[in-house]
Motif scaffolding. Structure first.
Motif: not given
Length: 131
Positions: A85-87, A128-130, A10-15
């Motif tokens: 800690d996704l980038k 997706t990391v954004s 899915g979609l996740v924010q950085p970190g």
């Protein structure tokens, strides 16, 4: 024909964090060595993390720097990948692959994660990391 089913992308924010799961379609992953791969458009497929059959030895790609953890659930029917800690550079499609052969077992024990050793694959789950 045996296949795998991935979920959890899915979609996740950085970190942020995500947990991907891989299950066998109609069969248990208990006797299988399982590896998570990822492949971005225009790039080669790369091994991310693997877990062996039997004792459950694990291996991680160097670029992860301890951010991901691979594990089996208690009844060993599912293999999950906890990603912390996704980038943005982690953005891509993640695939799980499995095989019960000794070659696949040695592949993970040697830390090679060679995609050619795995005969059963899933369709992939996008991450997706954004911001």
């Amino acid at each position: 024909q045996a296949t795998l089913v991935e979920s959890g992308g899915g979609l996740v924010q950085p970190g942020g964090s995500l947990t991907l799961s891989c299950t066998g379609s109609g069969f248990s992953l208990r006797p299988y060595t399982v590896v998570w791969f990822r492949q971005a458009p225009g790039r080669e497929r790369e091994g991310v993390s693997g877990i062996s059959s039997g004792h459950g030895s694990t291996y991680y790609a160097d670029f992860l720097k301890g951010r991901f953890t691979i594990f089996r659930d208690n009844d060993k029917t599912t293999v999950s990948l906890q990603m912390n800690d996704l980038k943005p550079e982690d953005t891509t499609v993640y695939y799980c692959a499995a095989d019960s052969s000794p070659h696949a077992l040695m592949d993970v024990l040697r830390g090679e994660m060679d995609s050619q050793q795995y005969r059963i694959w899933g369709q992939g789950t996008p991450v997706t990391v954004s911001s």
